[in-house]
Design a protein around this motif. Sequence first.
Motif, PDB file in Angstrom:
ATOM      1  N   ILE A  36       9.107 -45.215  14.534  1.00 19.79           N
ATOM      2  CA  ILE A  36       8.697 -43.967  14.977  1.00 19.79           C
ATOM      3  C   ILE A  36       7.784 -43.928  16.264  1.00 19.79           C
ATOM      4  N   VAL A  37       8.210 -43.076  17.085  1.00 18.49           N
ATOM      5  CA  VAL A  37       7.452 -43.026  18.494  1.00 18.49           C
ATOM      6  C   VAL A  37       6.895 -41.513  18.574  1.00 18.49           C
ATOM      7  N   ASP A  38       5.906 -41.542  19.409  1.00 22.25           N
ATOM      8  CA  ASP A  38       5.132 -40.134  19.562  1.00 22.25           C
ATOM      9  C   ASP A  38       4.986 -40.054  21.088  1.00 22.25           C
ATOM     10  N   LYS A  39       4.972 -39.123  21.741  1.00 18.41           N
ATOM     11  CA  LYS A  39       4.466 -39.088  23.187  1.00 18.41           C
ATOM     12  C   LYS A  39       2.806 -38.610  23.313  1.00 18.41           C
ATOM     13  N   ARG A  40       2.408 -38.472  22.091  1.00 21.36           N
ATOM     14  CA  ARG A  40       0.785 -38.443  22.216  1.00 21.36           C
ATOM     15  C   ARG A  40       0.198 -39.487  22.026  1.00 21.36           C
ATOM     16  N   ASN A  41      -0.960 -39.998  22.498  1.00 20.80           N
ATOM     17  CA  ASN A  41      -1.693 -41.157  22.432  1.00 20.80           C
ATOM     18  C   ASN A  41      -2.496 -41.153  21.206  1.00 20.80           C
ATOM     19  N   THR A  42      -2.868 -40.036  20.536  1.00 23.19           N
ATOM     20  CA  THR A  42      -3.688 -40.042  19.206  1.00 23.19           C
ATOM     21  C   THR A  42      -2.962 -39.134  18.207  1.00 23.19           C
ATOM     22  N   LYS A  43      -3.571 -38.986  17.016  1.00 24.07           N
ATOM     23  CA  LYS A  43      -2.962 -38.172  16.238  1.00 24.07           C
ATOM     24  C   LYS A  43      -3.886 -37.006  16.217  1.00 24.07           C
ATOM     25  N   ILE A  44      -3.618 -35.921  15.641  1.00 17.76           N
ATOM     26  CA  ILE A  44      -4.318 -34.810  15.275  1.00 17.76           C
ATOM     27  C   ILE A  44      -5.853 -35.101  14.656  1.00 17.76           C
ATOM     28  N   PHE A  45      -6.766 -34.345  15.260  1.00 12.72           N
ATOM     29  CA  PHE A  45      -8.078 -34.574  14.603  1.00 12.72           C
ATOM     30  C   PHE A  45      -8.792 -33.343  14.164  1.00 12.72           C
ATOM     31  N   SER A  46      -8.111 -32.134  14.728  1.00  9.95           N
ATOM     32  CA  SER A  46      -8.612 -30.739  13.982  1.00  9.95           C
ATOM     33  C   SER A  46      -7.617 -29.724  14.088  1.00  9.95           C
ATOM     34  N   GLY A  47      -7.851 -28.453  13.330  1.00  6.79           N
ATOM     35  CA  GLY A  47      -6.908 -27.432  13.548  1.00  6.79           C
ATOM     36  C   GLY A  47      -5.790 -27.545  13.004  1.00  6.79           C
ATOM     37  N   GLN A  48      -4.568 -26.743  13.525  1.00  5.23           N
ATOM     38  CA  GLN A  48      -3.321 -26.670  13.277  1.00  5.23           C
ATOM     39  C   GLN A  48      -3.153 -26.257  11.705  1.00  5.23           C
ATOM     40  N   ALA A  49      -1.945 -26.924  11.058  1.00  7.45           N
ATOM     41  CA  ALA A  49      -1.901 -26.375   9.622  1.00  7.45           C
ATOM     42  C   ALA A  49      -2.813 -26.762   8.642  1.00  7.45           C
ATOM     43  N   ASP A  50      -3.211 -26.247   7.606  1.00  5.51           N
ATOM     44  CA  ASP A  50      -4.077 -26.627   6.654  1.00  5.51           C
ATOM     45  C   ASP A  50      -3.445 -26.475   5.229  1.00  5.51           C
ATOM     46  N   GLY A  51      -2.661 -25.603   4.861  1.00  4.93           N
ATOM     47  CA  GLY A  51      -2.512 -25.150   3.512  1.00  4.93           C
ATOM     48  C   GLY A  51      -1.460 -26.174   2.889  1.00  4.93           C
ATOM     49  N   LEU A  52      -1.638 -26.687   1.529  1.00 10.54           N
ATOM     50  CA  LEU A  52      -0.648 -27.542   0.979  1.00 10.54           C
ATOM     51  C   LEU A  52      -0.295 -26.954  -0.155  1.00 10.54           C
ATOM     52  N   GLN A  53       0.879 -26.573  -0.652  1.00 14.33           N
ATOM     53  CA  GLN A  53       1.425 -26.214  -1.536  1.00 14.33           C
ATOM     54  C   GLN A  53       1.711 -27.067  -2.711  1.00 14.33           C
ATOM     55  N   CYS A  54       1.731 -26.215  -3.896  1.00 13.43           N
ATOM     56  CA  CYS A  54       1.863 -27.352  -5.215  1.00 13.43           C
ATOM     57  C   CYS A  54       2.903 -28.439  -4.829  1.00 13.43           C
ATOM     58  N   ARG A  55       3.973 -27.943  -4.492  1.00 16.45           N
ATOM     59  CA  ARG A  55       5.192 -28.816  -4.365  1.00 16.45           C
ATOM     60  C   ARG A  55       4.845 -29.964  -3.182  1.00 16.45           C
ATOM     61  N   SER A  56       4.210 -29.694  -2.402  1.00 13.52           N
ATOM     62  CA  SER A  56       3.632 -30.606  -1.137  1.00 13.52           C
ATOM     63  C   SER A  56       2.671 -31.738  -1.950  1.00 13.52           C
ATOM     64  N   LEU A  57       2.079 -31.385  -2.720  1.00 15.87           N
ATOM     65  CA  LEU A  57       1.141 -32.089  -3.685  1.00 15.87           C
ATOM     66  C   LEU A  57       1.768 -33.173  -4.464  1.00 15.87           C
ATOM     67  N   GLU A  58       2.894 -32.489  -5.268  1.00 16.65           N
ATOM     68  CA  GLU A  58       3.714 -33.333  -6.031  1.00 16.65           C
ATOM     69  C   GLU A  58       4.601 -34.622  -5.261  1.00 16.65           C
ATOM     70  N   ILE A  59       4.628 -34.017  -4.215  1.00 17.06           N
ATOM     71  CA  ILE A  59       5.468 -35.053  -3.274  1.00 17.06           C
ATOM     72  C   ILE A  59       4.535 -36.005  -2.816  1.00 17.06           C
ATOM     73  N   PHE A  60       3.312 -35.654  -2.495  1.00 15.83           N
ATOM     74  CA  PHE A  60       2.030 -36.871  -2.014  1.00 15.83           C
ATOM     75  C   PHE A  60       1.953 -37.621  -3.263  1.00 15.83           C
ATOM     76  N   ASP A  61       1.803 -37.131  -4.263  1.00 12.29           N
ATOM     77  CA  ASP A  61       1.623 -37.960  -5.561  1.00 12.29           C
ATOM     78  C   ASP A  61       2.863 -39.046  -6.029  1.00 12.29           C
ATOM     79  N   SER A  62       4.130 -38.645  -5.535  1.00 13.80           N
ATOM     80  CA  SER A  62       5.252 -39.474  -5.774  1.00 13.80           C
ATOM     81  C   SER A  62       5.153 -40.488  -4.632  1.00 13.80           C
ATOM     82  N   LEU A  63       4.452 -40.386  -3.427  1.00 20.43           N
ATOM     83  CA  LEU A  63       4.076 -41.249  -2.378  1.00 20.43           C
ATOM     84  C   LEU A  63       3.060 -42.213  -2.750  1.00 20.43           C
ATOM     85  N   GLY A  64       2.253 -41.675  -3.452  1.00 21.64           N
ATOM     86  CA  GLY A  64       0.772 -42.305  -3.909  1.00 21.64           C
ATOM     87  C   GLY A  64      -0.437 -42.015  -3.293  1.00 21.64           C
TER      88      GLY A  64
END
Length: 660
Positions: A36-64
């Motif tokens: 996996i490659v990315d042109k940025r040299n760091t990840k995001i530290f603030s802002g941008q998206a913030d809301g997590l739906q129920c389904r996303s949490l179920e998915i996160f849970d399946s990943l651990g």
Amino acid sequence: MTEPTESKTDVLIIGAGPSGLMAAAWMAHMGVKARIVDKRNTKIFSGQADGLQCRSLEIFDSLGFGDRAWKEAHHMIEICMWNPGQDGVIRRSDRIPDTIVGLSRFQQIVLHQGRIERFFLDNIKKYSGDTIHVERGVLPESLEIDADKVDDDEAYPVTVKLRTLSAEEATPQQQITGSKVADGLFRSNLINEDDEADLIKKSAARAGATEIVHAKYVIGCDGARSWTRRALGFELVGEATDFIWGVMDIIPFTDFPDIRMRCAIHSAKNGSLMVIPRENKMVRLYIQLKEVTPDASGRADRSKITPDIIFSAAQKILAPYKIDYEYCDWWTAYQIGQRVGTSFDAHNRVFLAGDAVHTHSPKAGQGMNVSMQDCYNLGWKVGLVAQGIAKRSILSSYQSERRQIAQDLIDFDHKFSRLFSGRPAKDVMDAEGVSMEEFKDAFLKGNMFASGLSVNYGPSTIVAKPGDAAEQEDFEKKQALATGLPVGMRFNSFKVLNQADARPWHFQERLKADGRFRVVLFAGDILKPEQKARVDKFCELLDAPASFLHRATPEGQAIDGVIEVLTIHSSKRVDTELLRDFPAILHPLDPHRGWDYDKVFVDDVSYHEGYGDAYKNYGVDRERGCVVVVRPDQYVAWVGELDDFEHLERYFAGCLVLRA
Ligand code: FAD
């Protein structure tokens, strides 16, 4: 200039935002060779998206890592609607639950994108044994697909040239000038300690180095201005709206009573405001900027927008309440564009996901969720095909399943944005204004869509639904065997007990994201001799050397390596015994580790956590049971009787590579 190096990988992911990280997580969990490659040299530290739906949490849970997000986030419990009264002064006019009650074991939460990326990075590191990590400051420069090789399973038909950037090139520019506060991509003062490592700039020793990568599959997750999309010659089609919005993450000082609630506020004359309470005492304000308008070309000049302009608009909307702040963590401004990609893949070898194929307004909190869910849909398919376990034909279902979702999302956003950005109607005769009843109704209906749980995939080789009217009647009979598990929708969760140790589990917790299909055997009342005979017969067929279960499993692998069989029975736990009443194939014996005690469950009352009433909730007959196939991404794929073994076998023959 040194010569480019050459390498091979099964899967190359371009872009390490939420969608790219989701794709990488699948590869890590499934043991697929990936980069996996990315042109940025760091990840995001603030802002941008913030809301997590129920389904996303179920998915996160399946990943651990669902628990990490759940603990750290702000939980959104109630939405308050504020509207002008006859005197033009805003008042709280309604309260509704933020998440539809009983929809999921999770509710909607908010946590900024940087933390989500952190959880992904840790998870990918753990599951890949640190073999997959984001290669930062790396930019693709060319992409070619050898069309003659796309049908060859062993080939690496995609060639991508990568270049390592200098530290300067890899540092993102501020998107909007005129502010000392970071507008998105830089360090937040509220940064968590475990993010510190990401602040160390990567060595520039390799700057300028190039590499030719030969890949079996490429996934372009490189955001709204996607380079991959442009390299394929695909477009986003749709339009920009006239609504200009500002976003600020602040710690507010205010006398507004609902500042810790999610609020939709319509003022009489000054526009609309959305309040999203956040972690760390922060509050996000989405503010409609009525004074900033698009020019003749339809575009607004974002460089003229400052935090002061945005904040004074917020103050006017909230009046007579007062609001001020000392600390602003992040801000941005945008013009809503609603667009969908013309195509989501090229030759089923290069795929596009996330913002690269759909853009829309962020207010409904969908962007990050739908983007991650694109790759939750795609990742296991690519992984299984790359490993030679699934047929390449399953890859077509990515476009047929996800393009429809993107289109639904744009339609939803279109309606929601119009209602949110419109002026409130003065009375029933005010046809140009937005009726607040209509707004509330849209919000309530939108809540189902916004939960991510209304997704219902259409027929394909991996979703056994009728392709035409002739098959409809038969399908309805099968679906009636499990009315609470509609084919095409995600497998809902209710509590069951482990037969061997009586521990209660939410059944969905057993559907881990590891790339395995699951056959869920609702064994019914196995203490009834007739039903026991049906279960025994089913298991005998399953365990026959020529069954799909054995033929789908590569030689030398454990019998549950590709398809895991899980059982839920409805007899009393204390009247049944794992080893006596359940054939061995339901709890396979490992020669070195003994019986598998984690595959047979019972729908019974627990000591401490009540009763899940799973058979009733899944709409399954307690005596006769049924069989349900679940895809690796937890979607219900097939429903049938225990005696429909041939039909079941046909399902797997259609999507998996079965050994001769
Ligand atoms: P992205 O998160 O955009 O990730 C794309 C990644 O690809 C980035 O890491 C980027 O560096 C990388 N990349 C780009 N081009 C290349 C290339 N050529 N080569 C290699 N790597 C590349 N959503 C909300 O819900 N609420 C908000 O308030 C909100 N605000 C936003 C503000 C901004 C400034 C932006 C940009 C987005 C905002 N979003 C918001 C949208 C949300 O962040 C996205 O929907 C979500 O991040 C989509 O995830 P993604 O992985 O598809 O794309």
